[in-house]
Write a protein that holds these residues in place. Structure first.
Motif, PDB file in Angstrom:
ATOM      1  N   MET A   1      11.221   1.693  -7.277  1.00 56.80           N
ATOM      2  CA  MET A   1      10.346   0.605  -7.395  1.00 56.80           C
ATOM      3  C   MET A   1       8.863   1.075  -7.063  1.00 56.80           C
ATOM      4  N   SER A   2       8.247   1.958  -6.457  1.00 51.78           N
ATOM      5  CA  SER A   2       7.138   2.348  -5.914  1.00 51.78           C
ATOM      6  C   SER A   2       6.665   2.461  -7.066  1.00 51.78           C
ATOM      7  N   GLN A   3       6.526   3.184  -8.639  1.00 49.99           N
ATOM      8  CA  GLN A   3       5.316   2.524  -9.389  1.00 49.99           C
ATOM      9  C   GLN A   3       5.438   1.341  -9.799  1.00 49.99           C
ATOM     10  N   SER A   7       1.857  -2.100  -9.812  1.00 52.29           N
ATOM     11  CA  SER A   7       1.137  -3.353 -10.778  1.00 52.29           C
ATOM     12  C   SER A   7       1.974  -4.955 -10.480  1.00 52.29           C
ATOM     13  N   PHE A   8       3.370  -4.843 -10.129  1.00 53.39           N
ATOM     14  CA  PHE A   8       3.447  -6.562  -9.186  1.00 53.39           C
ATOM     15  C   PHE A   8       2.713  -6.503  -8.345  1.00 53.39           C
ATOM     16  N   ILE A   9       2.486  -5.774  -7.465  1.00 49.55           N
ATOM     17  CA  ILE A   9       1.296  -6.496  -6.446  1.00 49.55           C
ATOM     18  C   ILE A   9       0.365  -6.915  -7.311  1.00 49.55           C
ATOM     19  N   CYS A  71       2.750   3.446  -2.554  1.00 54.48           N
ATOM     20  CA  CYS A  71       3.557   2.427  -2.576  1.00 54.48           C
ATOM     21  C   CYS A  71       4.922   3.628  -2.534  1.00 54.48           C
ATOM     22  N   GLN A  72       5.816   3.374  -2.058  1.00 58.59           N
ATOM     23  CA  GLN A  72       7.292   4.098  -1.882  1.00 58.59           C
ATOM     24  C   GLN A  72       8.296   3.360  -1.697  1.00 58.59           C
ATOM     25  N   GLY A  73       9.121   3.492  -2.732  1.00 60.01           N
ATOM     26  CA  GLY A  73      10.393   3.257  -2.644  1.00 60.01           C
ATOM     27  C   GLY A  73      10.444   1.646  -2.414  1.00 60.01           C
ATOM     28  N   ASN A  74      11.018   1.061  -1.941  1.00 59.74           N
ATOM     29  CA  ASN A  74      10.777  -0.243  -1.535  1.00 59.74           C
ATOM     30  C   ASN A  74      10.035  -0.912  -0.975  1.00 59.74           C
ATOM     31  N   LYS A  75       8.799  -0.463  -0.280  1.00 58.65           N
ATOM     32  CA  LYS A  75       7.751  -0.559   0.777  1.00 58.65           C
ATOM     33  C   LYS A  75       6.397  -0.324  -0.072  1.00 58.65           C
ATOM     34  N   ALA A  76       5.445  -1.120   0.443  1.00 59.61           N
ATOM     35  CA  ALA A  76       4.495  -0.998   0.050  1.00 59.61           C
ATOM     36  C   ALA A  76       3.387  -1.183   1.070  1.00 59.61           C
ATOM     37  N   TYR A 100       4.451  -4.865   2.874  1.00 63.16           N
ATOM     38  CA  TYR A 100       5.114  -5.694   2.248  1.00 63.16           C
ATOM     39  C   TYR A 100       6.499  -5.083   1.837  1.00 63.16           C
ATOM     40  N   SER A 101       7.144  -5.297   1.493  1.00 61.54           N
ATOM     41  CA  SER A 101       8.781  -5.074   1.498  1.00 61.54           C
ATOM     42  C   SER A 101       9.841  -5.877   0.048  1.00 61.54           C
ATOM     43  N   PHE A 102      10.256  -5.413  -0.936  1.00 65.29           N
ATOM     44  CA  PHE A 102      10.665  -5.774  -1.524  1.00 65.29           C
ATOM     45  C   PHE A 102      12.817  -5.717  -2.038  1.00 65.29           C
TER      46      PHE A 102
END
Length: 130
Positions: A1-3, A7-9, A71-76, A100-102
């Protein structure tokens, strides 16, 4: 989800700072078991919604300027500046460093530290005001 994380944040920040949006819509960005750690305090999802409502009561406006985002993987992680303008016209600037954790396409954890760059003692509580 990194890319998509960036945009989500940014979308979350936009909804969070747009005081004309329904506060309950913020739930769509966060998991049901969401936790937020702010300067040693822990907020649940319901606490976060109460926090957003309280900010809208106390503030005239809130802007968030992202200084850094990784952002990297499910972390930001972000470093951002929150510029708060109270109904009285007083303003403050608060630097926020957040991790952040996703999970399942939504944010499950935000762990953040805040530092008041400009403002008074009461501004230290803006990150978790209820």
């Amino acid at each position: 989800m990194s890319q998509d994380s960036e945009s989500f944040i940014r979308q979350l920040f936009k909804a969070f700072t747009d005081f004309s949006t329904d506060v309950e819509s913020l739930r769509g960005f966060l998991t049901p078991d969401y936790r937020q750690l702010v300067d040693g305090r822990e907020l649940t999802l319901d606490d976060f919604i109460s926090h957003a409502k309280a900010l809208r009561t106390h503030l005239h406006r809130l802007d968030i300027n992202v200084q850094q985002i990784v952002c990297q993987g499910n972390k930001a992680a972000t470093v951002h500046i929150a510029h708060a303008i109270r109904s009285s016209g007083e303003s403050s600037r608060i630097k926020v460093i957040a991790f952040y954790s996703f999970k399942d396409g939504r944010i499950s954890l935000i762990d953040e530290l805040t530092y008041v760059l400009e403002g008074g003692n009461a501004d230290r509580e803006l990150g978790s005001v209820q």
